[in-house]
Design a protein around this motif. Structure first.
Motif, PDB file in Angstrom:
ATOM      1  N   THR A 236     -18.545 -14.689 -27.460  1.00 23.09           N
ATOM      2  CA  THR A 236     -19.529 -15.764 -27.656  1.00 23.09           C
ATOM      3  C   THR A 236     -18.872 -17.078 -28.043  1.00 23.09           C
ATOM      4  N   ALA A 237     -17.549 -17.211 -27.819  1.00 22.85           N
ATOM      5  CA  ALA A 237     -16.829 -18.415 -28.255  1.00 22.85           C
ATOM      6  C   ALA A 237     -17.441 -19.685 -27.661  1.00 22.85           C
ATOM      7  N   ALA A 238     -17.718 -19.693 -26.363  1.00 20.20           N
ATOM      8  CA  ALA A 238     -18.284 -20.886 -25.727  1.00 20.20           C
ATOM      9  C   ALA A 238     -19.646 -21.225 -26.320  1.00 20.20           C
ATOM     10  N   GLU A 239     -20.487 -20.209 -26.497  1.00 17.59           N
ATOM     11  CA  GLU A 239     -21.810 -20.452 -27.069  1.00 17.59           C
ATOM     12  C   GLU A 239     -21.713 -20.990 -28.499  1.00 17.59           C
ATOM     13  N   GLU A 240     -20.731 -20.493 -29.265  1.00 14.97           N
ATOM     14  CA  GLU A 240     -20.543 -20.983 -30.631  1.00 14.97           C
ATOM     15  C   GLU A 240     -20.163 -22.460 -30.637  1.00 14.97           C
ATOM     16  N   ILE A 241     -19.271 -22.850 -29.731  1.00 15.49           N
ATOM     17  CA  ILE A 241     -18.851 -24.255 -29.668  1.00 15.49           C
ATOM     18  C   ILE A 241     -20.024 -25.142 -29.260  1.00 15.49           C
ATOM     19  N   VAL A 242     -20.782 -24.691 -28.275  1.00  5.52           N
ATOM     20  CA  VAL A 242     -21.950 -25.465 -27.821  1.00  5.52           C
ATOM     21  C   VAL A 242     -22.957 -25.619 -28.956  1.00  5.52           C
ATOM     22  N   ALA A 243     -23.172 -24.553 -29.726  1.00  5.86           N
ATOM     23  CA  ALA A 243     -24.127 -24.614 -30.837  1.00  5.86           C
ATOM     24  C   ALA A 243     -23.629 -25.542 -31.940  1.00  5.86           C
ATOM     25  N   GLY A 247     -24.857 -28.966 -27.992  1.00  5.76           N
ATOM     26  CA  GLY A 247     -24.899 -29.196 -26.554  1.00  5.76           C
ATOM     27  C   GLY A 247     -23.559 -29.172 -25.866  1.00  5.76           C
ATOM     28  N   GLY A 248     -22.476 -29.027 -26.624  1.00  5.99           N
ATOM     29  CA  GLY A 248     -21.144 -29.014 -26.023  1.00  5.99           C
ATOM     30  C   GLY A 248     -20.340 -30.239 -26.407  1.00  5.99           C
ATOM     31  N   VAL A 249     -19.054 -30.183 -26.118  1.00 11.33           N
ATOM     32  CA  VAL A 249     -18.140 -31.251 -26.533  1.00 11.33           C
ATOM     33  C   VAL A 249     -17.932 -32.276 -25.412  1.00 11.33           C
ATOM     34  N   ASP A 250     -17.558 -33.465 -25.833  1.00  8.51           N
ATOM     35  CA  ASP A 250     -17.207 -34.504 -24.858  1.00  8.51           C
ATOM     36  C   ASP A 250     -15.873 -34.203 -24.189  1.00  8.51           C
ATOM     37  N   HIS A 251     -14.962 -33.614 -24.970  1.00  6.56           N
ATOM     38  CA  HIS A 251     -13.624 -33.310 -24.466  1.00  6.56           C
ATOM     39  C   HIS A 251     -13.210 -31.913 -24.894  1.00  6.56           C
ATOM     40  N   VAL A 266     -13.967 -25.346 -19.997  1.00  9.55           N
ATOM     41  CA  VAL A 266     -15.030 -25.868 -19.130  1.00  9.55           C
ATOM     42  C   VAL A 266     -16.404 -25.474 -19.673  1.00  9.55           C
ATOM     43  N   LYS A 267     -16.555 -24.223 -20.110  1.00  8.27           N
ATOM     44  CA  LYS A 267     -17.850 -23.755 -20.620  1.00  8.27           C
ATOM     45  C   LYS A 267     -18.275 -24.491 -21.883  1.00  8.27           C
ATOM     46  N   ALA A 268     -17.298 -24.972 -22.661  1.00  6.85           N
ATOM     47  CA  ALA A 268     -17.613 -25.639 -23.929  1.00  6.85           C
ATOM     48  C   ALA A 268     -18.054 -27.089 -23.751  1.00  6.85           C
ATOM     49  N   LEU A 269     -17.971 -27.628 -22.526  1.00  8.36           N
ATOM     50  CA  LEU A 269     -18.283 -29.043 -22.294  1.00  8.36           C
ATOM     51  C   LEU A 269     -19.782 -29.311 -22.297  1.00  8.36           C
ATOM     52  N   ARG A 270     -20.145 -30.484 -22.753  1.00  5.92           N
ATOM     53  CA  ARG A 270     -21.494 -30.989 -22.573  1.00  5.92           C
ATOM     54  C   ARG A 270     -21.596 -31.608 -21.185  1.00  5.92           C
ATOM     55  N   ARG A 271     -22.785 -32.014 -20.782  1.00  3.45           N
ATOM     56  CA  ARG A 271     -22.950 -32.716 -19.511  1.00  3.45           C
ATOM     57  C   ARG A 271     -22.081 -33.972 -19.521  1.00  3.45           C
ATOM     58  N   GLY A 272     -21.333 -34.165 -18.448  1.00  2.12           N
ATOM     59  CA  GLY A 272     -20.472 -35.339 -18.362  1.00  2.12           C
ATOM     60  C   GLY A 272     -19.156 -35.214 -19.098  1.00  2.12           C
ATOM     61  N   GLY A 273     -18.880 -34.047 -19.690  1.00  9.04           N
ATOM     62  CA  GLY A 273     -17.651 -33.864 -20.455  1.00  9.04           C
ATOM     63  C   GLY A 273     -16.433 -33.639 -19.567  1.00  9.04           C
TER      64      GLY A 273
END
Length: 361
Positions: A236-243, A247-251, A266-273
């Motif tokens: 659940t690492a990606a989901e944890e980062i998004v939470a 919404g996810g990271v810029d970089h 890639v999974k940890a990115l927000r839209r446009g990241g």
């Protein structure tokens, strides 16, 4: 003569031997090595994942003192303290003149096959790894493979600027061009990843998430500026980062060199990241974006050596350290003599610490 660690055959320990170092050519610099960091990139060659002519001397993250310069050298002089960098540049190709010096192939900075080798043992050549071969008491390099620094800078800490910090900090400052307040995830908290975290703090990132499977490295990440940490191997690492970042990271900066960690970035990115890949992936590896990633405006980029312009970047990073902004003391886990180089690489393989630095007497 120079005592050096020689790679005779891949997959085997380095052998300590005494080599002959040639006199400097017109644009070459002879350096007494003071310290050399052990980098995972060396292991790719030592373990045979990346090809290299053998025998050779590894090591590419170093600092030292100039002993002698060639007749046409203009950038450094005898007595200067210098940091070396594998991004040796010609200075006049398309990449150099458009400010992308890290992409220069640097052919003119190496000796041609018609010239005598820089290093030899008896009558046979010993190949120079990445233009440097820094796991040796002396280095003979092109003047565009080193840069003079403040003489008050401790050379054992200056050494790690030559690769780990240049790559990690460069990813933040040069490739990602992080804007204060933006969010960052760093995947992998070895030397490069920890340097990226430290640089993100310096750049004013709003939230910095460090992902690594080792608890001790996550603890180091917090010392260097991470606001949050996650286990990179958790399903659940990606989901944890998004939470954590709503919404996810810029970089997202990948500093491991594994397809799985690139996918996590890639999974940890927000839209446009933007995901920036720094690690040396397996040569047959492909990293990409899905159709939904593209529709979400996500971007994926490489940043070899942090897309550095090292004659400018390295002295600035030294200044950051001297002013207390860049924490290299935490980054250096141990200082060892050249005789313990194989043990140092074994600890690097185990992945439990940041940087071992070989210190020469």
């Amino acid at each position: 003569m120079s005592r050096a660690a020689v790679l005779e055959r891949t997959g085997e320990p380095l052998v300590l031997d005494t080599l002959t170092v040639d006199k400097p050519g017109p644009r070459e610099v002879l350096i007494r090595t003071a310290a050399c960091g052990l980098c995972h990139s060396d292991l790719h060659f030592i373990d045979g994942a990346y090809p290299h002519a053998l025998p050779c001397v590894p090591g590419h993250e170093a600092a030292g003192v100039v002993l002698e310069v060639g007749s046409e050298v203009r950038t450094v002089k005898a007595g200067d303290h210098v940091v070396t960098c594998l991004s040796a540049f010609c200075g006049h190709c398309e990449f150099c003149v458009t400010g992308r010096m890290a992409l220069c192939l640097g052919g003119e900075t190496r000796r041609s096959p018609q010239q005598p080798p820089r290093l030899r043992r008896g009558d046979g050549p010993v190949h120079q790894m990445l233009n440097l071969s820094a796991l040796a008491e002396t280095m003979l390099v092109h003047e565009h493979a080193c840069v003079a620094i403040d003489r008050d800078m401790p050379l054992d800490r200056a050494a790690v600027i030559g690769c780990a910090v240049t790559t990690g900090a460069g990813a933040v400052f040069n490739a990602a061009r992080l804007v204060p307040g933006e969010t960052v995830a760093v995947i992998g908290c070895g030397g490069v990843g920890l340097a990226a975290i430290n640089a993100a703090r310096i750049a004013g990132a709003g939230r910095i998430v460090a992902a690594d499977p080792q608890p001790e490295k996550r603890a180091l990440a917090e010392v260097l500026g991470a606001t949050d940490t996650v286990d990179a191997l958790s399903p659940t690492a990606a989901e944890e980062i998004v939470a954590l970042t709503k919404g996810g990271v810029d970089h997202a900066i990948e500093a491991v060199g594994r397809p799985e960690s690139a996918a996590l970035a890639v999974k940890a990115l927000r839209r446009g990241g933007t995901a920036t890949i720094l690690g040396m992936m397996p040569l047959d590896c492909k990293v990409g974006l899905s159709a939904m990633d593209l529709l979400s405006g996500k971007r994926l980029q490489g940043a070899i050596m942090g897309m550095n312009r090292f004659p400018v970047d390295l002295p600035r990073l030294v200044d950051f350290y001297m002013r207390g902004l860049l924490d290299l003391d935490t980054l250096v886990a141990e200082r060892i003599p050249l005789a313990q180089v194989n043990e140092g690489f074994d600890r690097l393989r185990a992945g439990h610490q940041a940087r071992s630095v070989v210190v020469f007497g």
